[in-house]
Design a protein around this motif. Sequence first.
Motif, PDB file in Angstrom:
ATOM      1  N   ASN A  29       0.816  -1.216   0.000  1.00  0.00           N
ATOM      2  CA  ASN A  29       0.000   0.000   0.000  1.00  0.00           C
ATOM      3  C   ASN A  29       0.851   1.267   0.000  1.00  0.00           C
ATOM      4  O   ASN A  29       0.534   2.240   0.675  1.00  0.00           O
ATOM      5  CB  ASN A  29      -0.949   0.006   1.211  1.00  0.00           C
ATOM      6  N   GLY A  30       1.960   1.244  -0.723  1.00  0.00           N
ATOM      7  CA  GLY A  30       2.818   2.420  -0.822  1.00  0.00           C
ATOM      8  C   GLY A  30       3.664   2.700   0.404  1.00  0.00           C
ATOM      9  O   GLY A  30       4.283   3.757   0.496  1.00  0.00           O
ATOM     10  N   LYS A  31       3.706   1.764   1.362  1.00  0.00           N
ATOM     11  CA  LYS A  31       4.498   1.965   2.588  1.00  0.00           C
ATOM     12  C   LYS A  31       5.643   0.966   2.638  1.00  0.00           C
ATOM     13  O   LYS A  31       5.481  -0.204   2.305  1.00  0.00           O
ATOM     14  CB  LYS A  31       3.618   1.808   3.825  1.00  0.00           C
ATOM     15  N   LEU A  32       6.798   1.456   3.061  1.00  0.00           N
ATOM     16  CA  LEU A  32       7.963   0.593   3.191  1.00  0.00           C
ATOM     17  C   LEU A  32       7.804  -0.344   4.389  1.00  0.00           C
ATOM     18  O   LEU A  32       7.125  -0.004   5.364  1.00  0.00           O
ATOM     19  CB  LEU A  32       9.231   1.435   3.360  1.00  0.00           C
ATOM     20  N   PRO A  33       8.441  -1.504   4.346  1.00  0.00           N
ATOM     21  CA  PRO A  33       8.380  -2.413   5.487  1.00  0.00           C
ATOM     22  C   PRO A  33       9.211  -1.876   6.659  1.00  0.00           C
ATOM     23  O   PRO A  33       9.931  -0.885   6.523  1.00  0.00           O
ATOM     24  CB  PRO A  33       8.992  -3.707   4.940  1.00  0.00           C
ATOM     25  N   LYS A  34       9.106  -2.543   7.781  1.00  0.00           N
ATOM     26  CA  LYS A  34       9.809  -2.143   9.002  1.00  0.00           C
ATOM     27  C   LYS A  34      11.328  -2.149   8.803  1.00  0.00           C
ATOM     28  O   LYS A  34      12.041  -1.332   9.372  1.00  0.00           O
ATOM     29  CB  LYS A  34       9.425  -3.104  10.132  1.00  0.00           C
ATOM     30  N   TYR A  35      11.821  -3.078   8.016  1.00  0.00           N
ATOM     31  CA  TYR A  35      13.255  -3.159   7.740  1.00  0.00           C
ATOM     32  C   TYR A  35      13.476  -3.707   6.335  1.00  0.00           C
ATOM     33  O   TYR A  35      12.588  -4.290   5.741  1.00  0.00           O
ATOM     34  CB  TYR A  35      13.971  -4.047   8.771  1.00  0.00           C
ATOM     35  N   LEU A  36      14.671  -3.471   5.798  1.00  0.00           N
ATOM     36  CA  LEU A  36      15.064  -3.965   4.487  1.00  0.00           C
ATOM     37  C   LEU A  36      16.248  -4.905   4.654  1.00  0.00           C
ATOM     38  O   LEU A  36      17.065  -4.715   5.539  1.00  0.00           O
ATOM     39  CB  LEU A  36      15.471  -2.816   3.563  1.00  0.00           C
ATOM     40  N   VAL A  37      16.340  -5.899   3.804  1.00  0.00           N
ATOM     41  CA  VAL A  37      17.450  -6.846   3.829  1.00  0.00           C
ATOM     42  C   VAL A  37      18.128  -6.821   2.467  1.00  0.00           C
ATOM     43  O   VAL A  37      17.472  -6.981   1.444  1.00  0.00           O
ATOM     44  CB  VAL A  37      16.959  -8.286   4.139  1.00  0.00           C
ATOM     45  N   PHE A  38      19.425  -6.588   2.468  1.00  0.00           N
ATOM     46  CA  PHE A  38      20.204  -6.596   1.233  1.00  0.00           C
ATOM     47  C   PHE A  38      21.142  -7.799   1.284  1.00  0.00           C
ATOM     48  O   PHE A  38      21.846  -7.999   2.269  1.00  0.00           O
ATOM     49  CB  PHE A  38      21.013  -5.308   1.087  1.00  0.00           C
ATOM     50  N   VAL A  39      21.137  -8.584   0.217  1.00  0.00           N
ATOM     51  CA  VAL A  39      21.977  -9.780   0.152  1.00  0.00           C
ATOM     52  C   VAL A  39      22.882  -9.656  -1.070  1.00  0.00           C
ATOM     53  O   VAL A  39      22.420  -9.322  -2.154  1.00  0.00           O
ATOM     54  CB  VAL A  39      21.125 -11.063   0.037  1.00  0.00           C
ATOM     55  N   GLY A  40      24.157  -9.906  -0.868  1.00  0.00           N
ATOM     56  CA  GLY A  40      25.113  -9.863  -1.968  1.00  0.00           C
ATOM     57  C   GLY A  40      25.993 -11.091  -1.921  1.00  0.00           C
ATOM     58  O   GLY A  40      26.052 -11.800  -0.922  1.00  0.00           O
ATOM     59  N   GLY A  41      26.663 -11.349  -2.997  1.00  0.00           N
ATOM     60  CA  GLY A  41      27.555 -12.492  -3.047  1.00  0.00           C
ATOM     61  C   GLY A  41      28.738 -12.190  -3.948  1.00  0.00           C
ATOM     62  O   GLY A  41      28.723 -11.259  -4.727  1.00  0.00           O
ATOM     63  N   LEU A  42      29.770 -12.980  -3.812  1.00  0.00           N
ATOM     64  CA  LEU A  42      30.963 -12.836  -4.630  1.00  0.00           C
ATOM     65  C   LEU A  42      31.164 -14.090  -5.450  1.00  0.00           C
ATOM     66  O   LEU A  42      31.047 -15.204  -4.936  1.00  0.00           O
ATOM     67  CB  LEU A  42      32.198 -12.615  -3.749  1.00  0.00           C
ATOM     68  N   LEU A  43      31.464 -13.916  -6.711  1.00  0.00           N
ATOM     69  CA  LEU A  43      31.814 -15.031  -7.577  1.00  0.00           C
ATOM     70  C   LEU A  43      33.304 -14.933  -7.855  1.00  0.00           C
ATOM     71  O   LEU A  43      33.836 -13.852  -8.055  1.00  0.00           O
ATOM     72  CB  LEU A  43      31.057 -14.952  -8.908  1.00  0.00           C
ATOM     73  N   TYR A  44      33.967 -16.064  -7.838  1.00  0.00           N
ATOM     74  CA  TYR A  44      35.389 -16.054  -8.147  1.00  0.00           C
ATOM     75  C   TYR A  44      35.775 -17.321  -8.870  1.00  0.00           C
ATOM     76  O   TYR A  44      35.092 -18.331  -8.793  1.00  0.00           O
ATOM     77  CB  TYR A  44      36.230 -15.878  -6.877  1.00  0.00           C
ATOM     78  N   ASP A  45      36.865 -17.265  -9.569  1.00  0.00           N
ATOM     79  CA  ASP A  45      37.375 -18.398 -10.318  1.00  0.00           C
ATOM     80  C   ASP A  45      38.391 -19.092  -9.436  1.00  0.00           C
ATOM     81  O   ASP A  45      39.484 -18.568  -9.189  1.00  0.00           O
ATOM     82  CB  ASP A  45      38.016 -17.906 -11.614  1.00  0.00           C
ATOM     83  N   LYS A  46      38.024 -20.263  -8.942  1.00  0.00           N
ATOM     84  CA  LYS A  46      38.912 -21.008  -8.047  1.00  0.00           C
ATOM     85  C   LYS A  46      40.009 -21.671  -8.881  1.00  0.00           C
ATOM     86  O   LYS A  46      39.750 -22.504  -9.719  1.00  0.00           O
ATOM     87  CB  LYS A  46      38.113 -22.071  -7.292  1.00  0.00           C
ATOM     88  N   LYS A  47      41.222 -21.244  -8.643  1.00  0.00           N
ATOM     89  CA  LYS A  47      42.356 -21.805  -9.359  1.00  0.00           C
ATOM     90  C   LYS A  47      43.172 -22.650  -8.401  1.00  0.00           C
ATOM     91  O   LYS A  47      43.483 -22.240  -7.298  1.00  0.00           O
ATOM     92  CB  LYS A  47      43.213 -20.700  -9.946  1.00  0.00           C
TER      93      LYS A  47
END
Length: 48
Positions: A29-47
Amino acid sequence: MRYSIESLGGDVVNLVEDIFDIKTLWAENGKLPKYLVFVGGLLYDKKE
């Protein structure tokens, strides 16, 4: 280049709720929630 976790097939909502035990809240209804969660990740080339 930065890819979203979802674009790589990750289910971020289940990740947050199952592993971190945090309930995902959504804007309603146009209102933000009580809190926000941001999730990130890292991709790498395992050598060896």
